[in-house]
Design a protein around this motif. Sequence first.
Motif, PDB file in Angstrom:
ATOM      1  N   THR A  98       0.831  -1.205   0.000  1.00 41.66           N
ATOM      2  CA  THR A  98       0.000   0.000   0.000  1.00 41.66           C
ATOM      3  C   THR A  98       0.861   1.248   0.000  1.00 41.66           C
ATOM      4  N   LEU A  99       1.897   1.263   0.822  1.00 36.05           N
ATOM      5  CA  LEU A  99       2.743   2.452   0.896  1.00 36.05           C
ATOM      6  C   LEU A  99       3.581   2.650  -0.362  1.00 36.05           C
ATOM      7  N   VAL A 100       3.985   1.579  -1.014  1.00 35.62           N
ATOM      8  CA  VAL A 100       4.710   1.726  -2.284  1.00 35.62           C
ATOM      9  C   VAL A 100       3.779   2.335  -3.323  1.00 35.62           C
ATOM     10  N   ARG A 101       2.501   1.919  -3.325  1.00 35.25           N
ATOM     11  CA  ARG A 101       1.536   2.537  -4.240  1.00 35.25           C
ATOM     12  C   ARG A 101       1.364   4.024  -3.933  1.00 35.25           C
ATOM     13  N   VAL A 102       1.281   4.363  -2.653  1.00 33.20           N
ATOM     14  CA  VAL A 102       1.078   5.763  -2.259  1.00 33.20           C
ATOM     15  C   VAL A 102       2.304   6.616  -2.582  1.00 33.20           C
ATOM     16  N   PHE A 103       3.492   6.124  -2.248  1.00 30.02           N
ATOM     17  CA  PHE A 103       4.718   6.897  -2.450  1.00 30.02           C
ATOM     18  C   PHE A 103       5.196   6.875  -3.897  1.00 30.02           C
ATOM     19  N   GLY A 104       4.845   5.843  -4.630  1.00 33.03           N
ATOM     20  CA  GLY A 104       5.307   5.703  -6.000  1.00 33.03           C
ATOM     21  C   GLY A 104       6.599   4.913  -6.075  1.00 33.03           C
ATOM     22  N   GLU A 105       6.878   4.407  -7.275  1.00 33.95           N
ATOM     23  CA  GLU A 105       8.047   3.545  -7.454  1.00 33.95           C
ATOM     24  C   GLU A 105       9.359   4.289  -7.239  1.00 33.95           C
ATOM     25  N   ASN A 107      10.027   6.462  -5.044  1.00 33.10           N
ATOM     26  CA  ASN A 107      10.255   6.742  -3.620  1.00 33.10           C
ATOM     27  C   ASN A 107      10.079   5.496  -2.755  1.00 33.10           C
ATOM     28  N   VAL A 108      10.517   4.358  -3.275  1.00 36.23           N
ATOM     29  CA  VAL A 108      10.386   3.108  -2.531  1.00 36.23           C
ATOM     30  C   VAL A 108      11.149   3.188  -1.212  1.00 36.23           C
ATOM     31  N   HIS A 109      12.283   3.863  -1.209  1.00 34.93           N
ATOM     32  CA  HIS A 109      13.078   3.947   0.019  1.00 34.93           C
ATOM     33  C   HIS A 109      12.295   4.649   1.135  1.00 34.93           C
ATOM     34  N   TRP A 110      11.512   5.675   0.798  1.00 33.47           N
ATOM     35  CA  TRP A 110      10.692   6.347   1.803  1.00 33.47           C
ATOM     36  C   TRP A 110       9.562   5.430   2.269  1.00 33.47           C
ATOM     37  N   ALA A 111       8.995   4.688   1.350  1.00 33.80           N
ATOM     38  CA  ALA A 111       7.920   3.759   1.719  1.00 33.80           C
ATOM     39  C   ALA A 111       8.441   2.702   2.690  1.00 33.80           C
ATOM     40  N   MET A 112       9.644   2.182   2.441  1.00 39.94           N
ATOM     41  CA  MET A 112      10.208   1.167   3.328  1.00 39.94           C
ATOM     42  C   MET A 112      10.519   1.746   4.706  1.00 39.94           C
ATOM     43  N   MET A 113      10.928   3.015   4.754  1.00 42.57           N
ATOM     44  CA  MET A 113      11.179   3.650   6.037  1.00 42.57           C
ATOM     45  C   MET A 113       9.881   3.747   6.844  1.00 42.57           C
ATOM     46  N   VAL A 114       8.802   4.148   6.191  1.00 41.16           N
ATOM     47  CA  VAL A 114       7.512   4.266   6.880  1.00 41.16           C
ATOM     48  C   VAL A 114       7.011   2.885   7.307  1.00 41.16           C
ATOM     49  N   VAL A 115       7.223   1.869   6.478  1.00 40.65           N
ATOM     50  CA  VAL A 115       6.851   0.497   6.862  1.00 40.65           C
ATOM     51  C   VAL A 115       7.609   0.086   8.119  1.00 40.65           C
ATOM     52  N   ALA A 116       8.893   0.392   8.177  1.00 44.78           N
ATOM     53  CA  ALA A 116       9.682   0.032   9.359  1.00 44.78           C
ATOM     54  C   ALA A 116       9.166   0.736  10.606  1.00 44.78           C
ATOM     55  N   VAL A 117       8.765   1.987  10.472  1.00 40.24           N
ATOM     56  CA  VAL A 117       8.225   2.716  11.621  1.00 40.24           C
ATOM     57  C   VAL A 117       6.879   2.121  12.041  1.00 40.24           C
ATOM     58  N   ILE A 118       6.004   1.881  11.073  1.00 39.44           N
ATOM     59  CA  ILE A 118       4.672   1.339  11.388  1.00 39.44           C
ATOM     60  C   ILE A 118       4.784  -0.043  12.018  1.00 39.44           C
ATOM     61  N   CYS A 119       5.649  -0.887  11.478  1.00 35.34           N
ATOM     62  CA  CYS A 119       5.782  -2.244  12.016  1.00 35.34           C
ATOM     63  C   CYS A 119       6.657  -2.275  13.268  1.00 35.34           C
ATOM     64  N   GLY A 120       7.542  -1.290  13.431  1.00 34.07           N
ATOM     65  CA  GLY A 120       8.473  -1.304  14.548  1.00 34.07           C
ATOM     66  C   GLY A 120       7.928  -0.704  15.820  1.00 34.07           C
TER      67      GLY A 120
END
Length: 162
Positions: A98-105, A107-120
Amino acid sequence: MYSVLGLSHDASLLLYAVISIVGLIVLIAKFKMNPFVALIVGAVFMGLIAGMPLSGIVKAYQDGVASVLGFIAIVLGLGTMLGKLMAESGGAEQVAKTLVRVFGEKNVHWAMMVVAVICGIPVFIQVGIVLAVPARIRYRQAYGYIARQNRDRPGGGPGRSA
């Protein structure tokens, strides 16, 4: 307990605590002692220098370790269970998609950072990292070509001119 340099009892205890902490650092960093063993040595030193009987030192150490580990074990256990549920149910991967779709291809690095925060945040941080690594690897393989294209592009990336 002996008073040092004419200091009060409390000030002497504070000085001994600082000496114990420095001693821990030296034992671990210089002599490569196991940190758990170094903590035991530091606790025994502090107890002896404070004038506690040896049986009192053992009891204080046992009570202190039990209270800390009791709290940490609950947090770690519940965090691990929540992390396992997120991993098995595909929740962490769905958040990543979902976050990769929102951030776009791009900005995958930003999406992964947000995933780490949400899951962490809701789980113990090590569990969050373990959850995020497989998603990061998959998305790196899927979207890695973007980084290569940007690197090879004149000017070094999107929107930049040479």
